[in-house]
Every structure is written in C-alpha cells, then in structure tokens.
Enzyme design. Structure first.
Site, short mmCIF file in Angstrom:
data_model
loop_
_atom_site.label_atom_id
_atom_site.label_comp_id
_atom_site.label_asym_id
_atom_site.label_seq_id
_atom_site.Cartn_x
_atom_site.Cartn_y
_atom_site.Cartn_z
N CYS A 110 0.89 -1.17 0.00
CA CYS A 110 0.00 0.00 0.00
C CYS A 110 0.92 1.20 0.00
O CYS A 110 1.55 1.49 1.00
CB CYS A 110 -0.93 0.02 1.21
N CYS A 155 -0.46 4.13 2.55
CA CYS A 155 -0.34 3.92 4.01
C CYS A 155 0.00 2.44 4.24
O CYS A 155 1.14 2.04 4.05
CB CYS A 155 -1.58 4.38 4.75
N SER A 156 -0.98 1.62 4.62
CA SER A 156 -0.66 0.21 4.84
C SER A 156 -1.91 -0.65 4.75
O SER A 156 -2.09 -1.56 5.55
CB SER A 156 -0.01 0.03 6.20
N CYS A 157 -2.79 -0.38 3.80
CA CYS A 157 -4.01 -1.17 3.64
C CYS A 157 -3.64 -2.63 3.42
O CYS A 157 -2.67 -2.93 2.70
CB CYS A 157 -4.83 -0.62 2.48
#
Ligand code: FE
Length: 206
Positions: free
Chosen positions: A114, A117-119
């Site tokens: 991602c 961000c960090s999906c």
C-alpha cells in the site's frame, strides 16, 4: 465522556491524523456520549475481531485453492465470495473491502504494497508486519521490486514477470503462492502449514 485509552480511532496503519480516522474517532465519541456504547464495549468488539484475524486464515484459503481447482477459480474471480465459503469475511471494518486474490505462476510473481499507508487484508492475514508499513518498503517495492524481493531472500529468474499491486482502503490483495514441488501427497491442513504471511504478501515464495 470516557477517553479512549488505546488505538481505537486509529487505523491499523497508525495514521491517527487521517481524515477517516478523525471521523471514526468523532463517531466513537458521539456514541459514547449518547450512551449507545462504552469504550470498554468497543474495545471488546475490537479484541474479538483481532483474536480471529491471523495469517493462518489466509493459509487455509491458499491450501484449499491448491487442492480444489473449482475453489481456486472462484477465489480468483471473486475473493470475497470464495473466502466466505470457508467462513471468512472481509467485513468488520469501517467500509466494505473488496478482496482481490492474485496467483503466482511459473511466469508471474505478485507482490502487494500500500503505497499510501498500509491497507491490508486484516481478516485473512492479521495485523500487518512493521516492514509492510515502513516508508522504505512502500516507496521502493514499486520502483525496484526485484531488488526489494532479493533483500527478502527471494531470488526470481529473469523470465518471471513481477507485478506489484497497490492496495487501497477499498481493495485489499492477497497472493496465492505456487504450491511447492513434492507436496502432491500432502493433506490440506499440512499444506496450510507451509504458507507464511510473507508468502501471502508476495515477499516469500510460499
Ligand atoms: Fe493503506
């Protein structure tokens, strides 16, 4: 009004100042102020959710795909519907998440990131590892995927195409690694035991 004492109000990616996180926090405050739910109840809901979210879930899905050709096709066509057959759901978050499952082949290797961000498919993989959330991984795997995979110890032959999938709040990705050679006689449960979290993200072979 009680003050949340833990990470509720933050996204799993730890971006407490994102617009979505602020809205979530505001909603929690309103619900608590109105007496609809307490902070402790919200914590309990989150704990129950996280207690069932682990990489073993994704590993079970992969093992089923390895042994059941029909399931494999359904999984690649509609991830959400297929994982529901095994009792898993991508719900439980703030918004519905589309699960896209991508399959490694002798000529194609998939890796997930991602960049924003960090999906991450939390329900199937549990909380994301810190390297997945790191700025270094997020920025570099897109530009130099082979180099990053080498650093993870994954050496891919030159003829293998590397495809990088950029997850988002709406769409989460999971990789089906290639079934290792010599596992033809293994039972589904044992096969699931071979699959690692990194394999499900694409930074390991399996
Ligand atoms: Fe993200």
């Amino acid at each position: 009004m009680s003050v949340p004492t833990r990470s509720r109000g933050q996204r799993e990616d730890g971006h407490p100042d994102s617009r979505l996180a602020r809205r979530q926090r505001r909603l929690e405050e309103l619900l608590e102020a109105a007496g609809v739910v307490t902070g402790a109840e919200l914590d309990a809901i989150l704990d129950r959710y996280l207690a069932t979210a682990k990489p073993a879930n994704g590993a079970r899905v992969v093992a089923r795909a390895w042994v059941d050709e029909g399931f494999r096709h359904r999984l690649l066509a509609d991830g959400n519907a297929a994982v529901a057959e095994l009792g898993f759901s991508m719900g439980g978050g703030i918004q519905p998440q589309l699960l896209r499952v991508v399959e490694n082949t002798p000529r194609l290797h998939n890796v997930v990131v991602c960049t924003l961000c960090s999906c991450y498919p939390l329900a199937l993989l549990g909380p994301s590892p810190s390297w997945y959330r790191s700025e270094a991984y997020r920025s570099r795997v897109v530009r130099r995927p082979r180099e990053v995979l080498e650093e993870f110890g994954l050496h891919l032959p030159g003829h293998v195409e590397v495809r990088v999938w950029d997850a988002s709040a709406e769409t989460r990705y999971m990789v089906v690694p290639r079934r290792p050679a010599g596992t033809e006689g293994m039972a589904e449960d044992a096969l699931a035991g071979l699959v690692t979290r990194r394999g499900l993200i694409g930074t390991a072979a399996v």
